[in-house]
Design a protein around this motif. Structure first.
Motif, short mmCIF file in Angstrom:
data_model
loop_
_atom_site.label_atom_id
_atom_site.label_comp_id
_atom_site.label_asym_id
_atom_site.label_seq_id
_atom_site.Cartn_x
_atom_site.Cartn_y
_atom_site.Cartn_z
N CYS A 1 8.67 -33.81 44.53
CA CYS A 1 8.43 -33.55 43.11
C CYS A 1 8.40 -34.87 42.34
N ILE B 1 7.40 -30.39 37.84
CA ILE B 1 7.98 -29.16 37.29
C ILE B 1 8.23 -29.34 35.80
N THR C 1 9.97 -26.92 32.95
CA THR C 1 10.71 -25.68 32.75
C THR C 1 11.40 -25.68 31.40
N VAL D 1 17.12 -28.01 41.50
CA VAL D 1 15.97 -28.46 42.29
C VAL D 1 16.37 -29.17 43.59
N LEU E 1 8.11 -21.07 40.98
CA LEU E 1 8.48 -21.67 42.26
C LEU E 1 9.67 -20.95 42.89
N PHE F 1 4.19 -27.10 37.58
CA PHE F 1 4.68 -25.73 37.76
C PHE F 1 5.82 -25.44 36.78
N ASP F 2 5.86 -24.21 36.32
CA ASP F 2 7.10 -23.66 35.77
C ASP F 2 8.06 -23.51 36.96
N LEU F 3 9.35 -23.29 36.68
CA LEU F 3 10.33 -23.21 37.75
C LEU F 3 10.74 -21.76 38.03
N PHE G 1 11.34 -29.49 47.66
CA PHE G 1 11.01 -30.11 46.38
C PHE G 1 11.16 -31.63 46.39
N LEU H 1 10.37 -33.96 36.66
CA LEU H 1 11.10 -32.73 36.32
C LEU H 1 11.46 -32.78 34.84
#
Length: 218
Positions: free
Chosen positions: A131, A109, A111, A122, A15, A9-11, A128, A134
């Motif tokens: 996760c 993530i 980003t 985060v 999200l 995912f993008d942040l 999260f 990152l």
């Protein structure tokens, strides 16, 4: 339909709705220079563009009158100290992440936010905690739309790029995922000013609801 084995995912704008905290940082810098602040409806569509895009928006033609690096540092310092005052998860994100966790689908993530800020932000959200990786905008020499960050994230999750989904709300997200041969998904709930333009981004899917992403996995 192919069942994918990992999700990235993008942040900001995907999200988390971080726009109001980023906008507050912009307005702090503008006020410090005696300039007019920017209303929420103006800065929200630019929030995904980070400090550079927001400062360009706020200062406009007067940006050349100031030392940009000093403005950027002031922006980031204020943002760091006020990073999660107004920030919240988008509706449906908590349920999506919980479902991925229940299915033992790894997610991470990627980003363009500086890594040190992402590492502060985060952990503010217990949702999260699972996760797996990152990746920030300065983790590698390259940043999105280059494919390197999403490829690095997939490697860290031990997931082949072709088995990954990448979800984002900006053209650079979709370009990065496409160049990495991932299944790309537009988060249309994010910071997209003209939603009709999404069809030109060459994504595999456009979604209005985070839970729709589960359809390619379950």
């Amino acid at each position: 339909m192919k069942k994918h084995k990992g999700v990235l995912f993008d942040l900001d704008g995907t999200l988390l709705d971080t726009a109001n905290d980023l906008g507050e940082a912009l307005n702090y810098v503008l006020k410090s220079k005696g300039l007019k602040t920017v209303d929420r409806e103006i800065y929200r569509p630019v929030a995904s563009d980070g400090s550079k895009g927001l400062l360009e928006l706020g200062f406009g033609d007067r940006l050349c009158e100031f030392d940009f690096e000093q403005l950027r540092v002031a922006f980031l310092d204020y943002y760091q100290e006020n990073i999660a005052i107004h920030t919240c998860l988008y509706p449906g994100i908590e349920d999506l992440l919980s479902s991925l966790d229940d299915l033992n689908i790894p997610w991470g993530i990627v980003t363009n936010k500086p890594e040190y800020l992402a590492q502060i932000l985060v952990p503010q959200f217990s949702q999260f905690k699972q996760c797996k990786t990152l990746i920030g905008g300065d983790t590698l020499p390259e940043r999105k739309p280059h494919p390197a960050p999403v490829l690095f994230a997939a490697e860290k999750m031990k997931c082949a790029p072709t088995d990954c989904i990448y979800v984002g709300d900006a053209p650079r997200d979709i370009e990065s995922g496409n160049r990495a041969n991932m299944h790309t998904v537009i988060a249309q709930w994010g910071y997209i000013l003209n939603k009709d333009e999404c069809k030109n981004w060459q994504a595999d899917v456009i979604t209005l609801n985070p839970l729709d992403i589960l359809a390619t996995i379950k």
